[in-house]
Design an enzyme around this catalytic site. Structure first.
Site, short mmCIF file in Angstrom:
data_model
loop_
_atom_site.label_atom_id
_atom_site.label_comp_id
_atom_site.label_asym_id
_atom_site.label_seq_id
_atom_site.Cartn_x
_atom_site.Cartn_y
_atom_site.Cartn_z
N GLU A 265 45.62 34.24 31.91
CA GLU A 265 45.09 34.94 33.08
C GLU A 265 46.10 36.03 33.39
OE1 GLU A 265 45.52 36.09 36.61
OE2 GLU A 265 45.47 34.01 37.33
N CYS A 302 46.95 37.26 42.16
CA CYS A 302 46.10 37.81 41.11
C CYS A 302 44.74 38.21 41.66
CB CYS A 302 45.95 36.82 39.96
SG CYS A 302 45.56 35.15 40.47
#
Length: 525
Positions: A265, A302
């Protein structure tokens, strides 16, 4: 337990290397107690070899045994008490409330995977009974289920020192699947990592798990991580971090004689679309929430909303006015590391230098610690569509406002987006009906679409998808949050013609585990 600065090779502590480093408090730039030894190639090899040996036993642990292990890890993390909270705050500059909440999330996701294991149906057991009289050829008895993949390498993240770190979601899901884990500790918070690693080892001993089911290695250089990635016994990698780091790991794993999956990720811009009806009626509320989301945790999520897109209108002008007023009230706040601060300032300067980009609002800078100053910049839609640099993530408390001239331009912008973790829509019901095409496009661009909410805040639950098309992740079919994450570390194994006594319990005729299974095409217990 004090801070030893050593590596965890199964149940033993080692410090064979001569290279050491210290953690730094980002709020005041002071070095913290503890000298941490970077793992040597020999220590990495020993940890992975031990994981490979442990796998032969751990893979056959029952779901309930693994569930008790995960629950015990959660309990041992809690038992670390204030010592863990204090060290984590010192190493990250994050407030006590944030770290206490993150500890709860870390414990909660461990216990959620334990629930999945106790229920047992995650293995997707499938049974096709034999039809010996079938013509022209008999049908054999065929059964399949998911089984553990093998030892997994996990990289701790900088921005979530507990929930995406040593005992975070990647570790929890890999252990739940039946895979031993070798963690590369993040060098920004090594003391925190050591404390949590000690809790996991303590839990492993209490639960009589094989030695090597968990190891943790320190290191500031890329060498330690790459040694884990390239070791032939490692069968998968979990990573949360930068695009540069994730892509390097992915490429290294693909070059191995036996390529392995990398679930990286790697960040996201997380576009927020404000549609006309919602803008007209709720511009002030949305603007206030937007600033809060952009600056939450100094923008080091994120899911930070790094892009906000809306049509030109009087309400949109008022929206930008509220954003400007709120941003200019804010002071710079602490970032996690000097490296993150430097990257933020460099990326922001590059964004400001692009043709057509204007600074809409900037917060108040100060020089204490590694700080990031909030900033919103703006650009028109045509300029945005011409310049790919404007789509790049700026990791920190900033966002880019893009103004479109029509609903068609909103769709065009969406079509030109890269892959992201999330997209948000602020919309009335009428807006949603009138923008079906926009929603259809966003389904192809992100892993999670949010209506009337900001992307910061990722619920840990069965339905969550925290992933998205490249470059947000290296595999858009997976998630790093939620119980579906367990599927990353398992593979299907088929058993044909086996006598019932030799089958795993999940596939036996009498269903001793009482789990949901697909039997001759029908879901049943």
């Amino acid at each position: 337990m004090g801070i030893s600065g050593k590596n965890f090779i199964g149940n033993k502590l080692t410090a064979e290397g001569s290279v050491t480093f210290q953690a730094v408090n980002p709020a005041n730039k002071e070095a913290l107690a503890g000298s941490f030894h970077e793992a040597t190639p020999g220590e990495v090899a020993e940890a992975v070899q031990m994981a490979g040996t442990a796998f032969q036993e751990y893979r056959n642990s029952t779901g309930k045994e693994k569930a008790v292990f995960l629950e015990t890890i959660a309990d041992e993390i809690f038992n670390l008490g204030d010592k863990l909270i204090a060290r984590c705050c010192a190493e990250t500059g994050l407030p006590e409330g944030r770290i206490t909440g993150e500890r709860g999330r870390t414990m909660g996701q461990l216990k959620l995977f334990a629930q999945v294991l106790n229920e047992g149906s995650w293995v997707d057991a499938r049974i096709e009974h034999a039809i010996p009289e079938r013509e022209p050829v008999p049908k054999p008895d065929i059964r399949s289920m998911l089984k553990a993949l093998g030892p997994v390498g996990v990289f701790g993240a900088s921005n979530f020192p507990l929930a995406f770190s040593v005992a975070g979601g990647d570790t929890a899901s890999a252990l739940a699947a039946g895979c031993p884990v070798v963690v590369k500790a993040h060098p920004a918070h090594p003391g925190t990592c050591e404390l949590v690693a000690g809790a996991i080892i303590k839990a492993a001993k209490k639960c009589n798990m094989p030695e090597g089911v968990f190891s943790m290695l320190h290191g500031r250089s890329a060498d330690v991580g790459m040694a884990i990635v390239t070791h032939p016994l490692i069968k998968a990698i979990g990573f949360t971090g930068s695009f540069k780091g994730g892509k390097a790991i992915y490429d290294a794993a693909a070059r191995r004689p036996e390529p392995i999956p990398v679930y990286a990720e790697m960040g996201s811009v997380n576009p927020v679309f404000i549609l006309s009806g919602s803008m007209a009626h709720k511009y002030e509320e949305i603007a206030t929430g937007f600033v809060g989301s952009v600056t939450l945790g100094t923008g080091q999520f994120c899911t930070n909303p790094g892009l906000v897109i809306h049509e030109q209108s009087g309400a949109a002008s008022k929206f930008k006015g509220v954003v400007k007023a709120n941003i200019e009230k804010l002071e710079a706040s602490t970032m996690l590391t000097q490296g993150i601060q430097d990257s933020y300032n460099k990326a922001l300067s590059r964004l400001e230098s692009q043709q057509g980009v204007k600074v809409l609002a900037r917060g108040k800078a100060h020089g204490d610690g590694f700080t990031g100053t909030p900033e919103i910049v703006s650009v028109d839609s045509r300029t945005f569509l011409r310049n790919k640099v404007l789509q790049e993530e700026v990791f920190g408390p900033s966002s880019l406002s893009v103004e479109a001239k029509s609903p068609d331009e909103l769709v065009e912008i969406a079509r030109n987006l890269e892959g992201h973790l999330t997209a948000s829509l602020f919309a009335t019901e009428e807006d949603l009906k009138n923008n079906a095409e926009l929603i259809s496009v966003l389904e192809q661009k992100v892993g999670r679409i949010i209506v009337n909410g900001f992307p910061t805040g990722v619920e840990v639950c069965h339905a969550m998808v925290h992933g998205g098309p490249f470059p947000a992740t290296t595999d858009s079919r997976s998630t790093s949050v939620g119980t579906r994450a367990i599927l990353r570390f398992a593979r299907a194994v088929c058993y044909q013609g086996f006598p019932d006594s030799l089958l795993p319990d999940e596939l036996k005729n009498n269903n001793p585990l009482n789990i949901w299974r697909m039997v001759d095409g029908e879901r049943k217990k």
